[in-house]
Design a protein around this motif. Structure first.
Motif, PDB file in Angstrom:
ATOM      1  N   GLN A 105       0.831  -1.200   0.000  1.00 40.86           N
ATOM      2  CA  GLN A 105       0.000   0.000   0.000  1.00 40.86           C
ATOM      3  C   GLN A 105       0.871   1.258   0.000  1.00 40.86           C
ATOM      4  O   GLN A 105       0.564   2.232  -0.693  1.00 40.86           O
ATOM      5  CB  GLN A 105      -0.923  -0.002   1.227  1.00 40.86           C
ATOM      6  N   ALA A 106       1.945   1.234   0.750  1.00 39.63           N
ATOM      7  CA  ALA A 106       2.860   2.383   0.790  1.00 39.63           C
ATOM      8  C   ALA A 106       3.497   2.608  -0.582  1.00 39.63           C
ATOM      9  O   ALA A 106       3.625   3.752  -1.028  1.00 39.63           O
ATOM     10  CB  ALA A 106       3.929   2.170   1.863  1.00 39.63           C
ATOM     11  N   PHE A 107       3.884   1.530  -1.260  1.00 36.62           N
ATOM     12  CA  PHE A 107       4.463   1.665  -2.595  1.00 36.62           C
ATOM     13  C   PHE A 107       3.434   2.213  -3.587  1.00 36.62           C
ATOM     14  O   PHE A 107       3.746   3.078  -4.404  1.00 36.62           O
ATOM     15  CB  PHE A 107       5.006   0.324  -3.108  1.00 36.62           C
ATOM     16  N   MET A 108       2.197   1.720  -3.484  1.00 31.47           N
ATOM     17  CA  MET A 108       1.155   2.213  -4.396  1.00 31.47           C
ATOM     18  C   MET A 108       0.868   3.686  -4.144  1.00 31.47           C
ATOM     19  O   MET A 108       0.658   4.458  -5.085  1.00 31.47           O
ATOM     20  CB  MET A 108      -0.114   1.368  -4.245  1.00 31.47           C
ATOM     21  N   SER A 109       0.875   4.081  -2.888  1.00 32.92           N
ATOM     22  CA  SER A 109       0.654   5.485  -2.546  1.00 32.92           C
ATOM     23  C   SER A 109       1.757   6.356  -3.142  1.00 32.92           C
ATOM     24  O   SER A 109       1.488   7.414  -3.724  1.00 32.92           O
ATOM     25  CB  SER A 109       0.602   5.643  -1.022  1.00 32.92           C
ATOM     26  N   ARG A 110       2.986   5.890  -3.002  1.00 37.33           N
ATOM     27  CA  ARG A 110       4.109   6.655  -3.569  1.00 37.33           C
ATOM     28  C   ARG A 110       3.988   6.751  -5.088  1.00 37.33           C
ATOM     29  O   ARG A 110       4.218   7.815  -5.668  1.00 37.33           O
ATOM     30  CB  ARG A 110       5.446   6.023  -3.184  1.00 37.33           C
ATOM     31  N   GLN A 111       3.614   5.649  -5.730  1.00 40.31           N
ATOM     32  CA  GLN A 111       3.462   5.674  -7.188  1.00 40.31           C
ATOM     33  C   GLN A 111       2.389   6.674  -7.613  1.00 40.31           C
ATOM     34  O   GLN A 111       2.568   7.393  -8.602  1.00 40.31           O
ATOM     35  CB  GLN A 111       3.104   4.275  -7.712  1.00 40.31           C
ATOM     36  N   GLN A 112       1.304   6.724  -6.850  1.00 47.46           N
ATOM     37  CA  GLN A 112       0.237   7.666  -7.176  1.00 47.46           C
ATOM     38  C   GLN A 112       0.732   9.112  -7.031  1.00 47.46           C
ATOM     39  O   GLN A 112       0.453   9.963  -7.879  1.00 47.46           O
ATOM     40  CB  GLN A 112      -0.983   7.434  -6.278  1.00 47.46           C
ATOM     41  N   ILE A 113       1.466   9.364  -5.970  1.00 44.64           N
ATOM     42  CA  ILE A 113       2.011  10.711  -5.766  1.00 44.64           C
ATOM     43  C   ILE A 113       2.972  11.072  -6.891  1.00 44.64           C
ATOM     44  O   ILE A 113       2.928  12.187  -7.432  1.00 44.64           O
ATOM     45  CB  ILE A 113       2.704  10.820  -4.389  1.00 44.64           C
ATOM     46  N   GLU A 114       3.836  10.125  -7.280  1.00 46.17           N
ATOM     47  CA  GLU A 114       4.781  10.380  -8.372  1.00 46.17           C
ATOM     48  C   GLU A 114       4.040  10.672  -9.674  1.00 46.17           C
ATOM     49  O   GLU A 114       4.429  11.563 -10.439  1.00 46.17           O
ATOM     50  CB  GLU A 114       5.727   9.195  -8.547  1.00 46.17           C
ATOM     51  N   GLN A 115       2.948   9.927  -9.917  1.00 43.42           N
ATOM     52  CA  GLN A 115       2.138  10.165 -11.118  1.00 43.42           C
ATOM     53  C   GLN A 115       1.511  11.554 -11.074  1.00 43.42           C
ATOM     54  O   GLN A 115       1.505  12.279 -12.073  1.00 43.42           O
ATOM     55  CB  GLN A 115       1.049   9.091 -11.256  1.00 43.42           C
ATOM     56  N   ASN A 116       1.004  11.937  -9.897  1.00 47.24           N
ATOM     57  CA  ASN A 116       0.417  13.269  -9.740  1.00 47.24           C
ATOM     58  C   ASN A 116       1.459  14.367  -9.976  1.00 47.24           C
ATOM     59  O   ASN A 116       1.155  15.395 -10.592  1.00 47.24           O
ATOM     60  CB  ASN A 116      -0.205  13.436  -8.358  1.00 47.24           C
ATOM     61  N   ILE A 117       2.670  14.142  -9.515  1.00 47.69           N
ATOM     62  CA  ILE A 117       3.746  15.122  -9.728  1.00 47.69           C
ATOM     63  C   ILE A 117       4.036  15.253 -11.222  1.00 47.69           C
ATOM     64  O   ILE A 117       4.168  16.379 -11.744  1.00 47.69           O
ATOM     65  CB  ILE A 117       5.020  14.734  -8.941  1.00 47.69           C
ATOM     66  N   ARG A 118       4.112  14.124 -11.931  1.00 48.56           N
ATOM     67  CA  ARG A 118       4.377  14.189 -13.378  1.00 48.56           C
ATOM     68  C   ARG A 118       3.253  14.935 -14.110  1.00 48.56           C
ATOM     69  O   ARG A 118       3.513  15.753 -14.995  1.00 48.56           O
ATOM     70  CB  ARG A 118       4.555  12.777 -13.952  1.00 48.56           C
ATOM     71  N   THR A 119       2.028  14.668 -13.694  1.00 47.98           N
ATOM     72  CA  THR A 119       0.882  15.343 -14.320  1.00 47.98           C
ATOM     73  C   THR A 119       0.947  16.843 -14.082  1.00 47.98           C
ATOM     74  O   THR A 119       0.747  17.650 -15.006  1.00 47.98           O
ATOM     75  CB  THR A 119      -0.443  14.772 -13.752  1.00 47.98           C
ATOM     76  N   ILE A 120       1.252  17.212 -12.855  1.00 47.70           N
ATOM     77  CA  ILE A 120       1.337  18.636 -12.497  1.00 47.70           C
ATOM     78  C   ILE A 120       2.488  19.301 -13.241  1.00 47.70           C
ATOM     79  O   ILE A 120       2.354  20.449 -13.696  1.00 47.70           O
ATOM     80  CB  ILE A 120       1.515  18.766 -10.967  1.00 47.70           C
ATOM     81  N   GLN A 121       3.607  18.617 -13.352  1.00 45.64           N
ATOM     82  CA  GLN A 121       4.742  19.195 -14.069  1.00 45.64           C
ATOM     83  C   GLN A 121       4.394  19.437 -15.535  1.00 45.64           C
ATOM     84  O   GLN A 121       4.757  20.474 -16.097  1.00 45.64           O
ATOM     85  CB  GLN A 121       5.969  18.274 -13.951  1.00 45.64           C
ATOM     86  N   SER A 122       3.678  18.497 -16.138  1.00 44.22           N
ATOM     87  CA  SER A 122       3.261  18.676 -17.533  1.00 44.22           C
ATOM     88  C   SER A 122       2.333  19.884 -17.659  1.00 44.22           C
ATOM     89  O   SER A 122       2.471  20.692 -18.587  1.00 44.22           O
ATOM     90  CB  SER A 122       2.528  17.427 -18.047  1.00 44.22           C
ATOM     91  N   ARG A 123       1.390  19.996 -16.728  1.00 42.86           N
ATOM     92  CA  ARG A 123       0.459  21.123 -16.743  1.00 42.86           C
ATOM     93  C   ARG A 123       1.208  22.450 -16.548  1.00 42.86           C
ATOM     94  O   ARG A 123       0.937  23.439 -17.230  1.00 42.86           O
ATOM     95  CB  ARG A 123      -0.603  20.936 -15.647  1.00 42.86           C
ATOM     96  N   ARG A 124       2.164  22.448 -15.599  1.00 40.52           N
ATOM     97  CA  ARG A 124       2.942  23.667 -15.341  1.00 40.52           C
ATOM     98  C   ARG A 124       3.746  24.067 -16.581  1.00 40.52           C
ATOM     99  O   ARG A 124       3.790  25.238 -16.956  1.00 40.52           O
ATOM    100  CB  ARG A 124       3.868  23.462 -14.143  1.00 40.52           C
ATOM    101  N   ASP A 125       4.360  23.076 -17.238  1.00 42.56           N
ATOM    102  CA  ASP A 125       5.141  23.365 -18.446  1.00 42.56           C
ATOM    103  C   ASP A 125       4.249  23.964 -19.538  1.00 42.56           C
ATOM    104  O   ASP A 125       4.643  24.924 -20.219  1.00 42.56           O
ATOM    105  CB  ASP A 125       5.827  22.095 -18.961  1.00 42.56           C
TER     106      ASP A 125
END
Length: 153
Positions: free
Chosen positions: A26-46
């Motif tokens: 569960q901790a690994f899945m949570s981290r993966q979700q956060i990493e995915q959210n960061i990538r999405t936000i970075q794309s939006r910011r760019d």
């Protein structure tokens, strides 16, 4: 009785190890979700930064202000996600340590169970040997009686 106790302790250790593994997953899945959210936000910011640059180059100050302010909001959201990522990594570390402890306990319980099985097998072997010895003594006694009876006749 020792074997039943060892089997119960082994099952409890297996259950605890499974729980620890679930927490770690569960901790690994949570981290993966956060990493995915960061990538999405970075794309939006760019994309917003590009929009702001394009607006600036064509002189659209209203679009530049909108894109810049949304970009600032996205930066703030990304900082929060990065903090969440740090906490997620800490949770993973704690879960890994807990998993290691549970695996060690499980190995100890497996060893205890194997030892109880060996003790039970040894006790059964001893009982079987004792029964075989008693049977041999009874047969030997019967044979001596038969020989004594035949000698008297």
């Amino acid at each position: 009785m020792e074997l039943a106790r060892a089997a119960l302790l082994l099952r409890v250790a297996e259950t605890e190890a499974e729980k620890a593994e679930g927490v770690l997953q569960q901790a690994f899945m949570s981290r993966q979700q956060i990493e995915q959210n960061i990538r999405t936000i970075q794309s939006r910011r760019d994309a917003l930064k590009k929009n702001a640059q394009d607006a600036l180059s064509v002189g659209d100050s209203e679009q530049w202000i909108l894109s810049s302010s949304e970009s600032a909001f996205i930066d703030q959201k990304e900082r929060k996600l990065n903090e969440d990522l740090i906490r997620a990594n800490e949770r993973i570390h704690v879960a890994q340590e807990a998993m290691l402890v549970q695996q060690q306990k499980l190995e100890q319980m497996k060893s205890l169970y194997r030892e109880a099985m060996r003790a039970r097998a040894a006790a059964e072997d001893l009982r079987a040997q004792k029964a075989a010895d008693e049977f041999f003594l009874i047969k030997q006694h019967a044979a001596k009686k038969k020989i004594a009876k035949e000698t008297l006749i």
